[in-house]
Motif scaffolding. Structure first.
Motif, PDB file in Angstrom:
ATOM      1  N   MET A   1     -85.595  60.530   6.511  1.00  0.00           N
ATOM      2  CA  MET A   1     -86.968  59.634   5.219  1.00  0.00           C
ATOM      3  C   MET A   1     -86.348  59.281   3.613  1.00  0.00           C
ATOM      4  O   MET A   1     -85.286  59.666   3.166  1.00  0.00           O
ATOM      5  CB  MET A   1     -88.187  60.378   5.658  1.00  0.00           C
ATOM      6  CG  MET A   1     -88.733  60.958   6.484  1.00  0.00           C
ATOM      7  SD  MET A   1     -90.346  61.707   6.459  1.00  0.00           S
ATOM      8  CE  MET A   1     -91.805  60.676   6.410  1.00  0.00           C
TER       9      MET A   1
ATOM     10  N   LYS B   1     -91.054  64.285   3.632  1.00  0.00           N
ATOM     11  CA  LYS B   1     -90.924  65.338   5.101  1.00  0.00           C
ATOM     12  C   LYS B   1     -91.857  66.434   5.447  1.00  0.00           C
ATOM     13  O   LYS B   1     -92.578  66.314   5.972  1.00  0.00           O
ATOM     14  CB  LYS B   1     -89.734  65.265   4.556  1.00  0.00           C
ATOM     15  CG  LYS B   1     -88.250  65.091   4.628  1.00  0.00           C
ATOM     16  CD  LYS B   1     -87.422  65.458   4.457  1.00  0.00           C
ATOM     17  CE  LYS B   1     -87.122  66.978   3.204  1.00  0.00           C
ATOM     18  NZ  LYS B   1     -87.277  66.495   2.382  1.00  0.00           N
ATOM     19  N   THR B   2     -92.442  66.747   3.867  1.00  0.00           N
ATOM     20  CA  THR B   2     -93.782  67.530   4.342  1.00  0.00           C
ATOM     21  C   THR B   2     -94.948  67.339   4.261  1.00  0.00           C
ATOM     22  O   THR B   2     -95.428  68.127   5.523  1.00  0.00           O
ATOM     23  CB  THR B   2     -93.778  68.613   3.040  1.00  0.00           C
ATOM     24  OG1 THR B   2     -92.530  69.653   2.735  1.00  0.00           O
ATOM     25  CG2 THR B   2     -94.900  70.004   2.610  1.00  0.00           C
TER      26      THR B   2
ATOM     27  N   GLY C   1     -83.693  64.138   4.275  1.00  0.00           N
ATOM     28  CA  GLY C   1     -83.978  63.267   2.513  1.00  0.00           C
ATOM     29  C   GLY C   1     -84.328  63.974   1.537  1.00  0.00           C
ATOM     30  O   GLY C   1     -84.297  65.067   1.729  1.00  0.00           O
TER      31      GLY C   1
ATOM     32  N   ILE D   1     -95.037  66.708   8.522  1.00  0.00           N
ATOM     33  CA  ILE D   1     -94.874  67.929   9.295  1.00  0.00           C
ATOM     34  C   ILE D   1     -96.052  68.164   9.288  1.00  0.00           C
ATOM     35  O   ILE D   1     -96.355  68.759  10.540  1.00  0.00           O
ATOM     36  CB  ILE D   1     -94.041  69.156   8.708  1.00  0.00           C
ATOM     37  CG1 ILE D   1     -92.699  68.586   9.407  1.00  0.00           C
ATOM     38  CG2 ILE D   1     -94.161  70.369   8.994  1.00  0.00           C
ATOM     39  CD1 ILE D   1     -91.027  69.454   8.289  1.00  0.00           C
TER      40      ILE D   1
ATOM     41  N   LEU E   1     -85.090  66.856  10.174  1.00  0.00           N
ATOM     42  CA  LEU E   1     -86.237  65.562   9.040  1.00  0.00           C
ATOM     43  C   LEU E   1     -85.377  66.095   7.965  1.00  0.00           C
ATOM     44  O   LEU E   1     -85.542  66.924   6.915  1.00  0.00           O
ATOM     45  CB  LEU E   1     -86.796  66.021   9.174  1.00  0.00           C
ATOM     46  CG  LEU E   1     -88.066  64.695   8.653  1.00  0.00           C
ATOM     47  CD1 LEU E   1     -88.362  63.734   9.402  1.00  0.00           C
ATOM     48  CD2 LEU E   1     -89.188  65.613   8.898  1.00  0.00           C
TER      49      LEU E   1
ATOM     50  N   LEU F   1     -89.355  56.188   8.018  1.00  0.00           N
ATOM     51  CA  LEU F   1     -88.048  57.162   8.888  1.00  0.00           C
ATOM     52  C   LEU F   1     -87.622  55.757   9.406  1.00  0.00           C
ATOM     53  O   LEU F   1     -87.375  54.875   9.698  1.00  0.00           O
ATOM     54  CB  LEU F   1     -89.337  57.313  10.310  1.00  0.00           C
ATOM     55  CG  LEU F   1     -88.118  57.427  10.984  1.00  0.00           C
ATOM     56  CD1 LEU F   1     -87.782  60.045  10.538  1.00  0.00           C
ATOM     57  CD2 LEU F   1     -88.406  58.620  12.158  1.00  0.00           C
TER      58      LEU F   1
ATOM     59  N   SER G   1     -87.000  70.187   8.847  1.00  0.00           N
ATOM     60  CA  SER G   1     -86.621  69.889   7.384  1.00  0.00           C
ATOM     61  C   SER G   1     -86.016  71.040   6.377  1.00  0.00           C
ATOM     62  O   SER G   1     -85.806  72.324   6.373  1.00  0.00           O
ATOM     63  CB  SER G   1     -87.810  69.494   6.707  1.00  0.00           C
ATOM     64  OG  SER G   1     -88.866  70.367   6.109  1.00  0.00           O
TER      65      SER G   1
ATOM     66  N   ASP H   1     -90.468  74.041   8.160  1.00  0.00           N
ATOM     67  CA  ASP H   1     -90.411  73.388   6.989  1.00  0.00           C
ATOM     68  C   ASP H   1     -89.771  74.050   5.622  1.00  0.00           C
ATOM     69  O   ASP H   1     -89.755  75.316   5.217  1.00  0.00           O
ATOM     70  CB  ASP H   1     -91.466  72.930   6.146  1.00  0.00           C
ATOM     71  CG  ASP H   1     -92.300  71.682   4.873  1.00  0.00           C
ATOM     72  OD1 ASP H   1     -90.336  71.424   4.431  1.00  0.00           O
ATOM     73  OD2 ASP H   1     -92.824  71.752   4.557  1.00  0.00           O
TER      74      ASP H   1
ATOM     75  N   SER I   1     -83.591  57.585  12.984  1.00  0.00           N
ATOM     76  CA  SER I   1     -84.160  57.739  14.317  1.00  0.00           C
ATOM     77  C   SER I   1     -82.737  58.074  15.363  1.00  0.00           C
ATOM     78  O   SER I   1     -83.395  57.503  16.064  1.00  0.00           O
ATOM     79  CB  SER I   1     -85.289  58.162  14.044  1.00  0.00           C
ATOM     80  OG  SER I   1     -85.756  59.262  15.073  1.00  0.00           O
TER      81      SER I   1
END
Length: 316
Positions: free
Chosen positions: A212, A45-46, A39, A49, A37, A217, A195, A164, A220
């Motif tokens: 992202m 992202k976080t 970006g 997740i 992941l 998104l 990520s 993460d 993918s």
């Protein structure tokens, strides 16, 4: 019926007051994949997740783990046990030894003897900290602490692992050690989302990537398809002769898109739209034309270049 997706989300949205952190994300990750992941900071992202780890409740949308819906309430504790989550800022207990720390989490996950001791030995061997089992956590290096955090995350043998920014702040050797552990976990059949801003690590580890931007998104796909679609082939060519003679030959080839003269003056970097056979044909034509070559090296644009290129597309 076997569910092919280890992770699937539909219409996933997370809103904080007026800020939409994750915006209508439909994500599908097959079992056994390492999914990268990527970006910029603030892309979501976080938050994504954390929702997958059941640490954050979606505002809208649904999450499925191996076909079963994931809920934050207490209705599906067995499903949550199948998850392993390593946030980027998880604290360690410096006053504990490595063994006692892992034993504490093994007990929290209700691992019983003799399986508990067996599992502690297994993860200590995996993270290569068996010789530090009686050391205080405060004496460990940053890389060792991060590997210990990973061991805590997998002590209960989850089937989905959520990492993460796990290599943030680690030196190259510590990053390499961490990568090797992730590869072993993938070979054992674990599905992993990771990520990271270190895109060279992701390019080595991942089977698929998601990109992202502003909570969405925007890509993918499998890493292979991403390279095929967006990575230009480049050729570095060096010559002993006059660079103009080399340029004259390259201009005759319709697959040569553009070129850049390197600072050493005897080297060119060429963007090339052909395949491997076309590369071989170009090399043959240069040799037949009498161009004295000292280097002819084919490469592809890396994941970082693709990501930056996509970012510019989104911004324009």
């Amino acid at each position: 019926m076997v569910n092919e997706f280890a992770i699937r989300t539909t219409g996933l949205i997370k809103q904080f007051d007026r800020h939409v952190a994750v915006n209508n994300v439909d994500l599908e990750i097959q079992a056994g994949e390492v999914y990268g992941l990527i970006g910029p900071n603030g892309a979501g992202k976080t938050t994504l997740i954390r929702m997958l780890a059941a640490a954050e409740e979606p505002t809208v949308g649904e999450i499925f783990i191996n076909g079963d819906r994931l809920l934050r309430d207490k209705s599906n504790p067995t499903l949550k046990r199948r998850l392993g989550y390593l946030p980027d800022d998880y604290p360690l207990y410096d006053e504990l030894t490595v063994w006692d720390y892992l034993d504490y989490f093994a007990r929290l996950y209700k691992l019983r003897e003799p399986r508990r001791t067996q599992r502690l030995h297994e993860v200590l061997e995996l993270i290569q900290l068996g010789n530090k089992r009686n050391s205080l956590i405060s004496t460990l290096s940053r890389g060792m602490k991060q590997r210990l955090s990973l061991a805590r995350t997998i002590i209960h043998e989850p089937i989905v692992l959520l990492l993460d920014e796990p290599v943030s702040g680690l030196d190259p050797i510590a990053r390499m050690q961490f990568r090797e552990i992730v590869k072993v976990l993938q070979e054992a059949g674990m599905t992993i989302i990771i990520s990271s801003h270190v895109l060279s690590d992701l390019a080595e580890l991942c089977t698929s990537v998601g990109i992202m931007e502003l909570g969405c998104l925007v890509e993918s796909t499998s890493l292979q398809q991403l390279y095929q679609r967006l990575s230009r082939q480049q050729i570095e060519i060096s010559t002993l002769g006059n660079i103009d003679n080399l340029l004259g030959e390259l201009k005759n080839n319709p697959l040569v898109d553009e070129w850049e003269i390197m600072p050493t003056k005897d080297k060119l970097r060429v963007n090339f739209s052909g395949n491997q056979e076309d590369c071989a044909d170009l090399l043959r034509s240069l040799v037949n034309a009498g161009v004295p070559l000292t280097n002819f090296h084919c490469t592809q644009e890396d994941l970082e270049t693709i990501f930056l290129k996509l970012g510019h597309k989104q911004a324009s």
